[in-house]
Scaffold this active site. Structure first.
Site, PDB file in Angstrom:
ATOM      1  N   PHE A   1       0.852  -1.192   0.000  1.00 26.48           N
ATOM      2  CA  PHE A   1       0.000   0.000   0.000  1.00 26.48           C
ATOM      3  C   PHE A   1       0.884   1.238   0.000  1.00 26.48           C
ATOM      4  O   PHE A   1       1.751   1.385   0.857  1.00 26.48           O
ATOM      5  CB  PHE A   1      -0.916   0.036   1.231  1.00 26.48           C
ATOM      6  CG  PHE A   1      -1.827   1.242   1.230  1.00 26.48           C
ATOM      7  CD1 PHE A   1      -3.038   1.214   0.548  1.00 26.48           C
ATOM      8  CD2 PHE A   1      -1.455   2.418   1.871  1.00 26.48           C
ATOM      9  CE1 PHE A   1      -3.861   2.338   0.509  1.00 26.48           C
ATOM     10  CE2 PHE A   1      -2.274   3.551   1.831  1.00 26.48           C
ATOM     11  CZ  PHE A   1      -3.485   3.502   1.153  1.00 26.48           C
TER      12      PHE A   1
ATOM     13  N   ASP B   1       9.206   2.562   1.581  1.00 22.99           N
ATOM     14  CA  ASP B   1       8.072   3.315   2.104  1.00 22.99           C
ATOM     15  C   ASP B   1       7.980   3.009   3.596  1.00 22.99           C
ATOM     16  O   ASP B   1       7.529   1.943   3.991  1.00 22.99           O
ATOM     17  CB  ASP B   1       6.803   2.884   1.342  1.00 22.99           C
ATOM     18  CG  ASP B   1       5.538   3.553   1.878  1.00 22.99           C
ATOM     19  OD1 ASP B   1       5.568   4.103   2.993  1.00 22.99           O
ATOM     20  OD2 ASP B   1       4.507   3.494   1.166  1.00 22.99           O
TER      21      ASP B   1
ATOM     22  N   LYS C   1       2.654  10.123   8.139  1.00 30.90           N
ATOM     23  CA  LYS C   1       1.851   9.720   9.300  1.00 30.90           C
ATOM     24  C   LYS C   1       2.234  10.470  10.590  1.00 30.90           C
ATOM     25  O   LYS C   1       1.818  11.582  10.783  1.00 30.90           O
ATOM     26  CB  LYS C   1       1.933   8.205   9.487  1.00 30.90           C
ATOM     27  CG  LYS C   1       1.285   7.426   8.319  1.00 30.90           C
ATOM     28  CD  LYS C   1      -0.005   6.764   8.708  1.00 30.90           C
ATOM     29  CE  LYS C   1      -0.902   6.456   7.516  1.00 30.90           C
ATOM     30  NZ  LYS C   1      -0.452   5.378   6.645  1.00 30.90           N
TER      31      LYS C   1
END
Ligand code: PLP
Length: 379
Positions: free
Chosen positions: A123, A208, A237
């Site tokens: 993702f 990532d 985040k």
């Protein structure tokens, strides 16, 4: 139809956050083991982040990115200092997907190639480029065609990776531990193999670390523990302590050929001040070490329990508990009957992604609640 759309809303209205807790408009307290997808890594409304934001918003709320300013310089310096290896060239943006979008663009421009290799179940975000490198068909199909030239390989399979990467490959994009995809840590040696094959062909290796970074897995970056340094690393985040900020950290050879890229809000003073304060909190409060300690307590207790669960996976405070289909029912029960908020990772996994400031007693609370919730759901 009027008002907001896209999100289906939960039947709880959150009014206030403090540390590891959220409070709804009835004053009910929730223990936050989802941290809003990890955004609340240093907890909600951390006093040092709040104070940095307050003083910055009064002095200089925003100035366009072509004017240097102290808040952004401070963040550049701090990120360069904590970046793994020599990834001290910093691009700032506003969200995880944008950080990956930039990483893919930089990799294409620096290599002169276009092909991207990414993993099944990976993702990477929901804008057109990052989405193209995201696996889940449900997220992509209605929006196709996306920015093509992405080849997917089974995550963890070194041979498949070596076969997919060739001289036309611009980048290999991987999460060191897949988050959304079910909490799947890279098997031993896999990231090393990715490093070797990209070194051989000249492709950029992009990690990532939007979910795994900033101490969550027990070290500041998940790739550190595996002894592998990529050419580009993305973080987002929890970086802004609740404010939207993200970074693409690059090696010189990638940054030098990055090409024309830009974003109006890149490195705004307020989010920069928030992120600098957040990075200080992570270091000052030894949060990676706390994540390692509380995470291993949580995992070993879950693993040794009599709970009707299939497996427990993850590292530090990124933990997946495979409960079988119906993870969403378990989550609902946890929230409504036990005041504990957590996340799914697919249909069968309950994902625990708390603030890195949680204590062992909070982990114990979650395990007790999980025990009742699982019993209630199967009753
Ligand atoms: C959340 C996430 C993203 C996307 O970040 P956004 O800020 O939602 O765009 C990308 N990659 C990983 C691994 C993530 O967990």
């Amino acid at each position: 139809m009027s008002g907001g759309f896209v999100y289906s809303e939960k039947p709880v209205r959150i009014e206030r956050g403090e540390g590891v807790h959220l409070y709804d408009d009835d004053g009910t307290e929730y223990l936050d083991f989802g941290a809003s997808y990890g955004v609340a890594a240093v907890g909600h409304c951390h006093p040092e982040v709040v104070s940095a934001v307050k003083s910055q918003v009064e002095r200089l709320t925003f100035v366009q990115a072509s004017y240097p300013n102290a808040a952004r310089d401070g963040l550049y310096e701090k990120l360069a200092a904590v970046a793994p290896g020599d990834l001290d060239d910093v691009w700032l943006c506003n969200s995880g997907t944008e950080a990956n979008e930039a990483a893919l663009k930089f990799a294409r421009s620096a290599t002169g190639d276009s092909k991207i290799v990414a993993a099944r179940d990976g993702f990477h975000g929901r804008t057109m480029g990052s989405l193209a490198a995201t696996w889940k068909p449900k997220y992509k199909t209605p929006f196709e065609p996306l920015a093509g030239d992405v080849e997917f390989v089974p995550y963890g399979d070194e041979e498949a990776l070596a076969e997919a990467v060739d001289d036309e490959t611009a980048a290999v994009l991987l999460e060191p531990i897949q988050g959304e995809g079910g909490v799947n840590p890279a098997p031993e040696g896999y990231l090393q193999a990715a490093r070797e094959v990209t070194d051989e062909t000249g492709a950029a290796l992009i990690f990532d670390e939007i979910q795994t970074g900033l101490g969550r897995t027990g070290t500041l970056w998940a790739c550190e523990k595996r002894g592998v340094t990529p050419d580009v690393l993305t973080t987002a985040k929890g970086l802004g302590g609740g404010l939207p900020v993200a970074a693409t950290l690059c090696a010189d050879w990638v940054a030098e050929e990055a090409g024309p890229h830009g974003s109006t809000f890149s490195g705004g003073p307020v989010v920069s001040a928030a992120a600098e304060a957040t990075l200080s909190v992570i270091a000052d409060e030894n949060l990676p070490a706390n994540a390692a300690e509380v995470g291993s307590h949580l995992q070993s207790k879950l693993g040794g329990s009599e709970l009707p669960i299939r497996t427990v996976r993850g590292e530090g405070l990124l933990v997946g508990v495979e409960v079988g289909r119906g993870a969403n029912r378990v989550l609902k029960q946890l929230a409504m009957d036990h005041g504990i908020l957590a996340l799914p990772a697919g249909r069968s996994v309950v994902r625990l992604l708390p603030p890195l400031t949680v204590e062992e007693s909070h982990a114990d609370e979650v395990i007790d609640a999980l025990e009742s919730a699982l019993a209630e759901v199967s009753a």
